[in-house]
Design a protein around this motif. Structure first.
Motif, PDB file in Angstrom:
ATOM      1  N   ALA A   1     -14.040  -0.457 -15.379  1.00  0.00           N
ATOM      2  CA  ALA A   1     -12.809  -0.971 -14.488  1.00  0.00           C
ATOM      3  C   ALA A   1     -13.055  -1.070 -13.261  1.00  0.00           C
ATOM      4  CB  ALA A   1     -11.681  -0.269 -15.110  1.00  0.00           C
ATOM      5  N   PHE A   2     -12.681  -1.941 -12.599  1.00  0.00           N
ATOM      6  CA  PHE A   2     -12.624  -2.254 -10.939  1.00  0.00           C
ATOM      7  C   PHE A   2     -11.186  -1.811 -10.440  1.00  0.00           C
ATOM      8  CE2 PHE A   2     -16.942  -3.924 -10.534  1.00  0.00           C
ATOM      9  CZ  PHE A   2     -17.241  -4.401 -11.834  1.00  0.00           C
ATOM     10  N   PHE A   3     -11.332  -0.828  -9.567  1.00  0.00           N
ATOM     11  CA  PHE A   3      -9.984  -0.406  -9.131  1.00  0.00           C
ATOM     12  C   PHE A   3      -9.656  -1.122  -7.729  1.00  0.00           C
ATOM     13  CE2 PHE A   3      -8.554   2.719 -11.988  1.00  0.00           C
ATOM     14  CZ  PHE A   3      -9.601   3.023 -12.751  1.00  0.00           C
ATOM     15  N   GLY A   4      -8.097  -1.037  -7.786  1.00  0.00           N
ATOM     16  CA  GLY A   4      -7.712  -1.428  -6.258  1.00  0.00           C
ATOM     17  C   GLY A   4      -7.455  -0.102  -5.496  1.00  0.00           C
ATOM     18  N   GLN A   5      -6.999  -0.351  -4.224  1.00  0.00           N
ATOM     19  CA  GLN A   5      -6.667   0.681  -3.275  1.00  0.00           C
ATOM     20  C   GLN A   5      -5.577   1.469  -3.741  1.00  0.00           C
ATOM     21  OE1 GLN A   5      -9.392   1.453  -1.531  1.00  0.00           O
ATOM     22  NE2 GLN A   5      -9.124   0.214   0.337  1.00  0.00           N
TER      23      GLN A   5
ATOM     24  N   TYR B   1     -16.688   8.103 -11.231  1.00  0.00           N
ATOM     25  CA  TYR B   1     -16.126   7.469 -10.326  1.00  0.00           C
ATOM     26  C   TYR B   1     -15.880   8.412  -9.088  1.00  0.00           C
ATOM     27  CZ  TYR B   1     -14.293   3.300 -13.107  1.00  0.00           C
ATOM     28  OH  TYR B   1     -14.551   2.259 -13.884  1.00  0.00           O
TER      29      TYR B   1
ATOM     30  N   VAL C   1      -9.233   3.410 -20.123  1.00  0.00           N
ATOM     31  CA  VAL C   1     -10.236   4.434 -19.724  1.00  0.00           C
ATOM     32  C   VAL C   1      -9.547   5.751 -19.569  1.00  0.00           C
ATOM     33  CG1 VAL C   1     -11.498   5.113 -17.892  1.00  0.00           C
ATOM     34  CG2 VAL C   1     -11.130   2.737 -18.376  1.00  0.00           C
TER      35      VAL C   1
ATOM     36  N   ARG D   1       1.000  -1.231   0.104  1.00  0.00           N
ATOM     37  CA  ARG D   1      -0.093  -0.050   0.016  1.00  0.00           C
ATOM     38  C   ARG D   1       0.920   1.189   0.051  1.00  0.00           C
ATOM     39  NH1 ARG D   1      -4.845   0.572   1.711  1.00  0.00           N
ATOM     40  NH2 ARG D   1      -4.576   2.659   0.647  1.00  0.00           N
TER      41      ARG D   1
ATOM     42  N   SER E   1      -5.148  -3.137 -15.802  1.00  0.00           N
ATOM     43  CA  SER E   1      -4.614  -1.579 -16.517  1.00  0.00           C
ATOM     44  C   SER E   1      -3.987  -0.992 -15.304  1.00  0.00           C
ATOM     45  CB  SER E   1      -5.679  -0.829 -16.853  1.00  0.00           C
ATOM     46  OG  SER E   1      -6.299  -1.480 -18.185  1.00  0.00           O
TER      47      SER E   1
ATOM     48  N   ARG F   1     -14.764   5.640 -22.320  1.00  0.00           N
ATOM     49  CA  ARG F   1     -13.836   4.197 -22.521  1.00  0.00           C
ATOM     50  C   ARG F   1     -14.597   3.941 -24.081  1.00  0.00           C
ATOM     51  NH1 ARG F   1     -13.127  -1.050 -18.978  1.00  0.00           N
ATOM     52  NH2 ARG F   1     -10.964  -1.530 -19.740  1.00  0.00           N
TER      53      ARG F   1
ATOM     54  N   LEU G   1      -2.583   3.183  -9.396  1.00  0.00           N
ATOM     55  CA  LEU G   1      -3.858   2.360  -9.351  1.00  0.00           C
ATOM     56  C   LEU G   1      -3.724   1.269 -10.422  1.00  0.00           C
ATOM     57  CD1 LEU G   1      -5.945   5.586  -8.790  1.00  0.00           C
ATOM     58  CD2 LEU G   1      -5.528   3.841  -7.106  1.00  0.00           C
TER      59      LEU G   1
ATOM     60  N   GLN H   1      -7.511   6.460  -0.919  1.00  0.00           N
ATOM     61  CA  GLN H   1      -8.212   5.451  -1.406  1.00  0.00           C
ATOM     62  C   GLN H   1      -8.429   5.261  -2.980  1.00  0.00           C
ATOM     63  OE1 GLN H   1      -9.962   3.133   0.583  1.00  0.00           O
ATOM     64  NE2 GLN H   1      -8.793   4.256   2.181  1.00  0.00           N
ATOM     65  N   GLY H   2      -8.803   3.990  -3.478  1.00  0.00           N
ATOM     66  CA  GLY H   2      -8.919   3.802  -4.973  1.00  0.00           C
ATOM     67  C   GLY H   2     -10.314   4.469  -5.505  1.00  0.00           C
ATOM     68  N   LEU H   3     -10.363   4.206  -6.573  1.00  0.00           N
ATOM     69  CA  LEU H   3     -11.533   4.684  -7.273  1.00  0.00           C
ATOM     70  C   LEU H   3     -13.108   3.762  -7.245  1.00  0.00           C
ATOM     71  CD1 LEU H   3      -9.366   6.243  -8.759  1.00  0.00           C
ATOM     72  CD2 LEU H   3     -10.836   6.510 -10.516  1.00  0.00           C
TER      73      LEU H   3
END
Lengths: 112, 114
Positions: free
Chosen positions: A101-105, B36, B102, A9, A33, B94, A90, B42-44
């Motif tokens: 798209a699903f993002f990490g922290q 988003y 993206v 992290r 990505s 996108r 990210l 934090q992330g998105l």
């Protein structure tokens, strides 16, 4: 279902060193990505991998590289770190049938 | 080439007031559009997405957005702001369904005043 996991992290490195960041996508997602986020430049696309092949690449120097493994996990490497590489990195994964798209922290990299 | 602009890098609203965050895009083909949200360190998190099924899209936490092709806009709204809405909001585009990069807008920081 577990989300996108990024490790570590937080990271502090010295200028000139190299660093490797890791990303585990959501199970079943084959596209990964990477993005760099800085206050000055915002969110910038680094590269995208699908089935171990780089399919898209952003406008970053060759010091930035990545790879994807057969289990879809991905790593990105930055060599010869510069102060300007300090950023939040990210990772995002996308699955078949998804548009988002699903993002990490993220990994917060600080170069000193 | 695709691009996204967000009018206003910082927006302040009173708690209970309407939230309006503006987004305009340019794309050579009908795009997929997203909003988003990012909280500090934090992330998105995806708020909502437009995929051509309906022009008015409802998302999480009471947010919604309307796709207007003639105006190339995808503005985000919420009728009544809550303190917990304070965050950074990113509009994104996108080009293809899944396997394309993206492109993000510069972001809008939302402050909610009690």
């Amino acid at each position: 279902k577990a989300g996108v996991t990024q490790t570590p992290r937080y990271l502090i490195k010295t200028r000139g060193q190299q660093v490797t960041l890791s990303c585990s996508p959501i199970s079943g997602h084959r596209s990964v990505s990477w993005y760099q986020q800085t206050p000055g430049q915002g969110l910038q696309f680094l590269f995208e991998y699908f089935s171990e092949t780089q399919r898209n690449k952003g406008n970053f120097p060759g010091r930035f590289s990545g790879r994807q493994f057969s289990n879809s996990r991905s790593e990105m490497n930055v060599s010869t770190l510069e102060l300007g590489d300090s950023a939040l990195y990210l990772c995002a994964s996308t699955g078949r049938g998804n548009t988002e798209a699903f993002f990490g922290q993220g990994t917060r990299l600080t170069v000193v | 080439a695709q691009s996204v602009t967000q009018l206003g890098s910082h927006v302040s609203v009173s708690e209970g007031a309407l939230v309006l965050l503006r987004c305009n895009y340019s794309s050579s083909v009908p795009p997929y559009l997203f909003w988003y949200v990012q909280y500090p360190n934090q992330g998105l998190q995806l708020l909502l997405k437009y995929t051509s099924a309906a022009t008015l899209v409802k998302g999480i936490n009471g947010f919604e957005a309307e796709f207007k092709k003639s105006e190339t806009s995808f503005h985000l709204t919420k009728p009544s702001a809550h303190m917990s809405d304070a965050a950074e909001y990113f509009c994104a585009v996108r080009r293809s369904a899944s396997y394309d990069k993206v492109i993000f807008g510069p972001g809008t920081s939302l402050s909610v005043i009690p």
